[in-house]
Scaffold this motif. Structure first.
Motif, PDB file in Angstrom:
ATOM      1  N   ARG A   1       0.832  -1.210   0.000  1.00  0.00           N
ATOM      2  CA  ARG A   1       0.000   0.000   0.000  1.00  0.00           C
ATOM      3  C   ARG A   1       0.860   1.251   0.000  1.00  0.00           C
ATOM      4  O   ARG A   1       0.534   2.236  -0.657  1.00  0.00           O
ATOM      5  N   HIS A   2       1.972   1.233   0.727  1.00  0.00           N
ATOM      6  CA  HIS A   2       2.888   2.379   0.717  1.00  0.00           C
ATOM      7  C   HIS A   2       3.468   2.601  -0.672  1.00  0.00           C
ATOM      8  O   HIS A   2       3.627   3.742  -1.114  1.00  0.00           O
ATOM      9  N   ALA A   3       3.804   1.506  -1.349  1.00  0.00           N
ATOM     10  CA  ALA A   3       4.500   1.611  -2.631  1.00  0.00           C
ATOM     11  C   ALA A   3       3.543   1.762  -3.812  1.00  0.00           C
ATOM     12  O   ALA A   3       3.978   2.086  -4.923  1.00  0.00           O
ATOM     13  N   GLY A   4       2.261   1.492  -3.609  1.00  0.00           N
ATOM     14  CA  GLY A   4       1.305   1.578  -4.694  1.00  0.00           C
ATOM     15  C   GLY A   4       1.471   0.478  -5.716  1.00  0.00           C
ATOM     16  O   GLY A   4       1.413   0.720  -6.933  1.00  0.00           O
ATOM     17  N   VAL A   5       1.674  -0.766  -5.241  1.00  0.00           N
ATOM     18  CA  VAL A   5       1.847  -1.900  -6.139  1.00  0.00           C
ATOM     19  C   VAL A   5       0.814  -2.973  -5.816  1.00  0.00           C
ATOM     20  O   VAL A   5       0.214  -2.982  -4.744  1.00  0.00           O
ATOM     21  N   GLU A   6       0.627  -3.877  -6.763  1.00  0.00           N
ATOM     22  CA  GLU A   6      -0.250  -5.026  -6.600  1.00  0.00           C
ATOM     23  C   GLU A   6       0.534  -6.146  -5.932  1.00  0.00           C
ATOM     24  O   GLU A   6       1.641  -6.474  -6.360  1.00  0.00           O
ATOM     25  N   LEU A   7      -0.025  -6.735  -4.891  1.00  0.00           N
ATOM     26  CA  LEU A   7       0.670  -7.769  -4.120  1.00  0.00           C
ATOM     27  C   LEU A   7       0.136  -9.157  -4.448  1.00  0.00           C
ATOM     28  O   LEU A   7      -1.073  -9.369  -4.492  1.00  0.00           O
ATOM     29  N   ARG A   8       1.061 -10.090  -4.669  1.00  0.00           N
ATOM     30  CA  ARG A   8       0.717 -11.508  -4.572  1.00  0.00           C
ATOM     31  C   ARG A   8       1.575 -12.075  -3.456  1.00  0.00           C
ATOM     32  O   ARG A   8       2.802 -12.166  -3.586  1.00  0.00           O
ATOM     33  N   ASN A   9       0.927 -12.409  -2.362  1.00  0.00           N
ATOM     34  CA  ASN A   9       1.654 -12.848  -1.175  1.00  0.00           C
ATOM     35  C   ASN A   9       1.736 -14.370  -1.124  1.00  0.00           C
ATOM     36  O   ASN A   9       0.724 -15.054  -0.964  1.00  0.00           O
TER      37      ASN A   9
END
Length: 379
Positions: A189-197
């Motif tokens: 959220r800080h970096a403004g990216v889409e996460l696949r955890n």
């Protein structure tokens, strides 16, 4: 309406169930090839998974059926569903109902208690189009039954850079407050990216199938955090660990030859810094307000290649140095994210996993390290 699979982000696939769909973070072939109970339990918990869409609705409801694992004498907090509207937290909903699988740690026996579905509601959205992001619980399995709204729902078409991360229970979110507060979610959220955890509790064991999953996954940035599970399962000796990590990275590179790839060593964890595994639940803590973990190896014993966190950090740094020809491979010492000073200020509540404040700190530090300035992912 039924929840459409294309609305579910951060997954490998969905499984059709009699109630609806169940998100899976690992593909079918992995689950069939290695049906380990711990792995299957962890991959089905949708850590980092979101239902994402755009709508002009003023009210939206998501109906889910949760399943949780509970332990006799070690009750854990229920999972949450977090709803973000246009980037701001609109609802933090504590799960109720659902099925309960209770495990007796002393005997290994289990008991199953069925429960009812749960409805998460966000109401009073102002007029206009909104982007909603519903973070599913990181610590309970859920089936997605129905998505209701008083206006049409459309798939989100914002194309954000995709970050794929693999790690242990800390990356999975153990002891975090809520699904959007696990450290990889904080960082994303800080970096403004889409996460696949691909943080998988107890299952970051340099498994070749995980490397193949990452190899085959779309990714703009990749990070792998390795070491703590190898120590607390006493799974390898040094002679096996180092070639396994090389092979893990080589397999990822087969599918992503140029992507920024960040190798992260373990965070600070006092019980395993100089003491090999296996780790175990401290039996005297069962039935108390806080279950705790211990290391059962012999302090200082690194003979015959036994692994401690200090040994692993030293060896992973050396391994990264020997792969210097790969200009897009980077190394991060995990104690830069959470070190001894942090442990004194924000102790690990169970002596193994960070608490909510520490998850925030780790995620913020990672975002600042990796995604800004000259960071591994800044390009």
């Amino acid at each position: 309406m039924h929840v459409l699979p294309e609305l579910v982000h951060g997954i490998a696939e969905v499984e059709a169930t009699p109630r609806g769909i169940r998100p899976h973070r690992l593909p079918t072939w992995v689950r069939e090839q290695f049906p380990d109970g711990q792995l299957l339990s962890m991959e089905s918990q949708p850590s980092g998974v979101r239902v994402v869409f755009q709508t002009t609705a003023s009210t939206v409801e998501l109906v889910t059926h949760p399943t949780r694992i509970a332990y006799v004498g070690a009750e854990r907090p229920r999972g949450h569903i977090d709803v973000y509207a246009d980037g701001a937290l609109a609802v933090r909903d504590v799960l109720t109902g659902g099925d309960r699988i209770e495990v007796d740690l002393a005997t290994g026996q289990t008991a199953f208690t069925p429960g009812q579905a749960h409805t998460t509601t966000v109401a009073g959205l102002p007029t206009g189009r909104h982007r909603l992001e519903i973070w599913l619980p990181h610590n309970e399995t859920v089936e997605l039954i129905e998505l209701r709204a008083d206006a049409p729902i459309e798939p989100d078409d914002i194309g954000l850079p995709l970050w794929v991360h693999h790690g242990s229970s800390i990356s999975h979110g153990s002891n975090a407050l809520a699904p959007s507060e696990i450290w990889p979610a904080v960082a994303a959220r800080h970096a403004g990216v889409e996460l696949r955890n691909l943080g998988l509790g107890g299952s970051a064991l340099v498994d070749p199938f995980l490397a193949r999953v990452i190899r085959d996954a779309p990714a703009d940035y990749i990070s792998v955090k390795l070491g703590i599970n190898v120590v607390n399962l006493d799974a390898m000796r040094l002679r096996a660990f180092i070639p396994a990590v090389h092979g893990f990275l080589d397999t990822i590179r087969d599918g992503h030859p140029e992507a920024p790839l960040l190798l992260i060593s373990p965070l600070f964890c006092a019980i395993h810094e100089e003491t090999p595994g296996p780790g175990a639940i401290d039996p005297v803590s069962i039935g108390t307000d806080q279950v705790r973990f211990i290391a059962t190896g012999t302090p200082g014993d690194v003979t015959l290649g036994r692994l401690t966190l200090q040994v692993i950090r030293r060896e992973l740094r050396s391994l990264a140095d020997r792969r210097a020809a790969d200009k897009n491979l980077h190394y991060l010492d995990g104690t830069a994210l959470y070190g001894p000073t942090d442990a004194a200020e924000l102790p690990l509540p169970d002596d193994l996993h960070p608490g909510p404040e520490a998850h925030q700190r780790i995620g913020t530090r990672f975002a600042e390290y990796a995604f800004t300035g000259a960071g591994a992912f800044a390009r």
